[in-house]
Write an enzyme that holds these catalytic residues in place. Sequence first.
Site, PDB file in Angstrom:
ATOM      1  N   CYS A 277       7.460 -11.467   3.441  1.00  0.00           N
ATOM      2  CA  CYS A 277       6.502 -10.588   3.483  1.00  0.00           C
ATOM      3  C   CYS A 277       5.883 -10.573   5.165  1.00  0.00           C
ATOM      4  O   CYS A 277       5.866 -11.809   5.171  1.00  0.00           O
ATOM      5  CB  CYS A 277       5.048 -10.610   3.431  1.00  0.00           C
ATOM      6  SG  CYS A 277       4.985 -10.181   1.745  1.00  0.00           S
TER       7      CYS A 277
ATOM      8  N   GLU B 286      14.869  -1.380   6.991  1.00  0.00           N
ATOM      9  CA  GLU B 286      15.388  -2.920   6.262  1.00  0.00           C
ATOM     10  C   GLU B 286      15.022  -2.656   5.280  1.00  0.00           C
ATOM     11  O   GLU B 286      13.358  -1.942   4.695  1.00  0.00           O
ATOM     12  CB  GLU B 286      14.452  -3.679   7.414  1.00  0.00           C
ATOM     13  CG  GLU B 286      15.499  -5.091   8.191  1.00  0.00           C
ATOM     14  CD  GLU B 286      14.431  -6.316   9.195  1.00  0.00           C
ATOM     15  OE1 GLU B 286      16.144  -6.661   9.657  1.00  0.00           O
ATOM     16  OE2 GLU B 286      13.839  -7.031   8.559  1.00  0.00           O
TER      17      GLU B 286
HETATM   18  N1  SAH Z   1       1.461  -0.406   5.911  1.00  0.00           N
HETATM   19  C1  SAH Z   1       1.629  -1.230   4.844  1.00  0.00           C
HETATM   20  C2  SAH Z   1       2.820  -1.932   4.338  1.00  0.00           C
HETATM   21  C3  SAH Z   1       3.286  -2.547   4.705  1.00  0.00           C
HETATM   22  S1  SAH Z   1       3.517  -4.239   3.412  1.00  0.00           S
HETATM   23  C4  SAH Z   1       0.404  -2.451   4.584  1.00  0.00           C
HETATM   24  O1  SAH Z   1       0.208  -2.793   5.211  1.00  0.00           O
HETATM   25  O2  SAH Z   1      -0.226  -2.175   3.481  1.00  0.00           O
HETATM   26  C5  SAH Z   1       2.950  -5.220   4.210  1.00  0.00           C
HETATM   27  C6  SAH Z   1       2.531  -6.415   3.617  1.00  0.00           C
HETATM   28  O3  SAH Z   1       2.625  -7.746   4.080  1.00  0.00           O
HETATM   29  C7  SAH Z   1       1.074  -6.254   4.363  1.00  0.00           C
HETATM   30  O4  SAH Z   1      -0.232  -6.609   2.913  1.00  0.00           O
HETATM   31  C8  SAH Z   1       1.212  -7.151   4.717  1.00  0.00           C
HETATM   32  O5  SAH Z   1      -0.377  -7.103   5.970  1.00  0.00           O
HETATM   33  C9  SAH Z   1       1.988  -7.872   4.785  1.00  0.00           C
HETATM   34  N2  SAH Z   1       1.855  -8.505   5.383  1.00  0.00           N
HETATM   35  C10 SAH Z   1       2.465  -9.026   7.048  1.00  0.00           C
HETATM   36  N3  SAH Z   1       2.557  -9.485   7.726  1.00  0.00           N
HETATM   37  C11 SAH Z   1       2.581 -10.774   7.019  1.00  0.00           C
HETATM   38  C12 SAH Z   1       3.494 -11.943   7.184  1.00  0.00           C
HETATM   39  N4  SAH Z   1       3.240 -12.689   8.105  1.00  0.00           N
HETATM   40  N5  SAH Z   1       2.692 -12.918   6.398  1.00  0.00           N
HETATM   41  C13 SAH Z   1       2.878 -12.954   5.000  1.00  0.00           C
HETATM   42  N6  SAH Z   1       1.975 -11.568   4.523  1.00  0.00           N
HETATM   43  C14 SAH Z   1       2.543 -10.387   5.757  1.00  0.00           C
END
Ligand code: SAH
Length: 412
Positions: free
Chosen positions: A394, A83
Amino acid sequence: MDLTLLETSLRERGEPAYRSGQVWEWTARGAESYEAMTNLPRALREELTAAVPFSTLEVEVERESKDGTVKTLFRTADGHPVEAVLMRYRDGRRSLCLSSQSGCPLTCTFCATGAMAFGRNLTASEILDQALHFRRRTEVDVTSGSRGDAAGAGAEGTVLDARARKRTGRQRRQASAEPGSARREPSPAGGPTHAVFMGMGEPMLNLDEVLAAARRLPEIGITHRRTTISTVGWIPGLKRFVREVDEPIRLALSLHAADGALRSQLMPVNDRYPLTEVLALCHEHAERTNRRVFVEYVMLAGVNDAPEQARALAHLLGRDHFKVNLIPYNPIAGSAGGEAAGARQEDRPPKAAGGGHFDGSSRDRIGAFKAVLDRAHVPATVRLTRGRDIEAACGQLAAAPKSRKRAAVPTP
Ligand code: SAH
């Protein structure tokens, strides 16, 4: 487009060495097919159409949010879901959220991708094809957008983009047909201006392919300074990124808690790689590049959003090397949490993290958290949520529908 296959196919056909460059240049400028590449012999265009699929990804579903955000679900040739998201802002920024893996082997408890099955690392071509898909989609939505800072990036590009918007369709086509136009304009004809590796996957687990893709993004119109790679703090990759990468690509760290025990509950990877070592590498990066490392901090009601936790965060990060992005939690399918609710959440006792069921912090709570960081002179912004209505926000990237079922499986 599988660039390795392209090279081999051209070589096998005895084509001159510059051919692959020609094909790439057209592709990077948003050409829709080999057919458009008018400086290639017609027979070669036909052969390439048959031999090298124009994209390594097929679009399975595309959804557009009322705020102009577009989420695309692709499939790789071997059937893995991928995605990517395009966010469009009124100031002209168009920010891509790219995936580095299909699924993710890490199991952050609040993240939809963490709940789905891990597929595999994506190749550089599969990563670039996400960007190229949106590069081909050049129209700009001028009615929606916001002052938001989803990519944590500035408002560069405004002038160019305003100019691009004013062009007629014909002028746009002409502009994108000018050889070299991709190099002269950072965002030719309304293409993406920024990219963040914040889609599915952990980029540092697939660093070589991620870097190979990132290094070509400027040719699509996205400079290194407008490219951000986000990590949980996977040290082997992070160390290489910090010490070996010379390009001014931005680093982002998903932190989510200053306290080690809480961070381990939210992100099991924290047990593997100590935060002190991760932060030391971030300091090193900030010093080497003279640019702040972005810290991602998802605001979870009653879990990590108390003012004293903000103080601990400020203390941990200091004033000089980080900028905090406070991210409103986006409910994921299968989680009990609804939309960020009101103040009632603050009255509840802190819930055990790690269960996978979270509520987003209220606006007031996020505001109070930010105020603590402001007082401590730690730069912080509250990130705007975009595309929530199409599950493009996110952490919501988990290919439907199979993964949804998995995400709904109760956690221990
Ligand atoms: N694995 C890497 C890249 C993915 S980034 C990392 O974790 O940095 C994805 C971002 O979105 C991360 O900062 C993660 O913590 C955030 N994220 C994941 N699930 C989320 C959610 N349900 N709501 C808001 N942010 C979220």
